[in-house]
Design an enzyme around this catalytic site. Structure first.
Site, short mmCIF file in Angstrom:
data_model
loop_
_atom_site.label_atom_id
_atom_site.label_comp_id
_atom_site.label_asym_id
_atom_site.label_seq_id
_atom_site.Cartn_x
_atom_site.Cartn_y
_atom_site.Cartn_z
N HIS A 7 65.09 -8.39 31.86
CA HIS A 7 65.38 -9.74 31.70
C HIS A 7 66.48 -9.73 30.74
O HIS A 7 66.59 -8.77 29.88
CB HIS A 7 64.43 -10.69 31.58
CG HIS A 7 63.50 -10.40 30.18
ND1 HIS A 7 62.56 -9.79 30.10
CD2 HIS A 7 63.62 -10.70 29.07
CE1 HIS A 7 61.84 -9.68 28.92
NE2 HIS A 7 62.84 -10.41 28.23
N HIS A 79 68.40 -11.28 23.46
CA HIS A 79 68.03 -9.68 23.61
C HIS A 79 68.10 -9.36 25.11
O HIS A 79 68.29 -10.62 25.99
CB HIS A 79 66.49 -9.43 22.94
CG HIS A 79 65.60 -10.24 23.60
ND1 HIS A 79 65.10 -11.25 23.28
CD2 HIS A 79 64.66 -9.75 24.87
CE1 HIS A 79 64.14 -11.49 24.17
NE2 HIS A 79 63.74 -10.91 25.08
N GLU A 130 64.72 -4.77 23.91
CA GLU A 130 63.43 -5.06 24.33
C GLU A 130 63.30 -3.94 25.19
O GLU A 130 63.74 -3.80 26.19
CB GLU A 130 62.87 -6.23 24.67
CG GLU A 130 61.37 -6.44 24.90
CD GLU A 130 61.14 -7.87 25.42
OE1 GLU A 130 61.69 -8.69 25.92
OE2 GLU A 130 59.82 -8.48 25.37
CO CO Z 1 62.18 -10.60 26.21
#
Ligand code: CO
Length: 137
Positions: A7, A79, A130
């Site tokens: 994502h 992020h 991440e």
């Molecule tokens: Co995230």
């Protein structure tokens, strides 16, 4: 080492407006807002064919997104998240190669109930990264 893009997270100052934009203007499928108090965010998932966008809005007083929105009042990319098979191995390799893992360096349970860790944005051209362990894929 990294697999699929899981994502992209975007911090938004107005979650309702942002959701409406993705749904009505861009014609995307959006979820209902989900409050994740343990992560200090309310999130709306925008489901695309090949990945997700997460619209993040601060929740509570110690939200990791509040400081970001103070610096970027109109919102912005917070992020990006890549999938990895094995977070411990990835973490060991990255730190051995000089990348900085945020916090105590240990994986935490992330917003999707899977182990995650974050890499310092200064080591990745200003982008907070991440890594999420998605086992069995
Ligand atoms: Co995230």
């Amino acid at each position: 080492m990294i697999g699929r893009l899981n994502h992209i997270a975007i911090a938004v100052p107005d979650l309702k407006k942002a959701t409406a934009k993705y749904r009505d203007l861009l014609g995307a499928e959006v979820s209902l807002p989900q409050s994740l108090p343990q992560h200090g965010v309310t999130v709306v998932f925008v489901q695309l064919d090949n990945t997700k966008i997460e619209l993040l809005h601060p929740l509570g007083e110690h939200s990791p997104v509040s400081g970001f929105l103070e610096k970027h009042p109109s919102g912005g990319m917070h992020h990006i998240c890549f999938e990895v098979d094995d977070l411990e191995t990835a973490s060991r390799k990255l730190t051995a190669d000089g990348a900085r893992v945020l916090g105590d360096g240990k994986p935490k349970i992330g917003a999707h109930g899977l182990p995650v860790l974050f890499l310092h944005p200064k080591d990745f051209d200003g982008t907070l990264i991440e890594l999420e362990e998605v086992s069995g894929t």
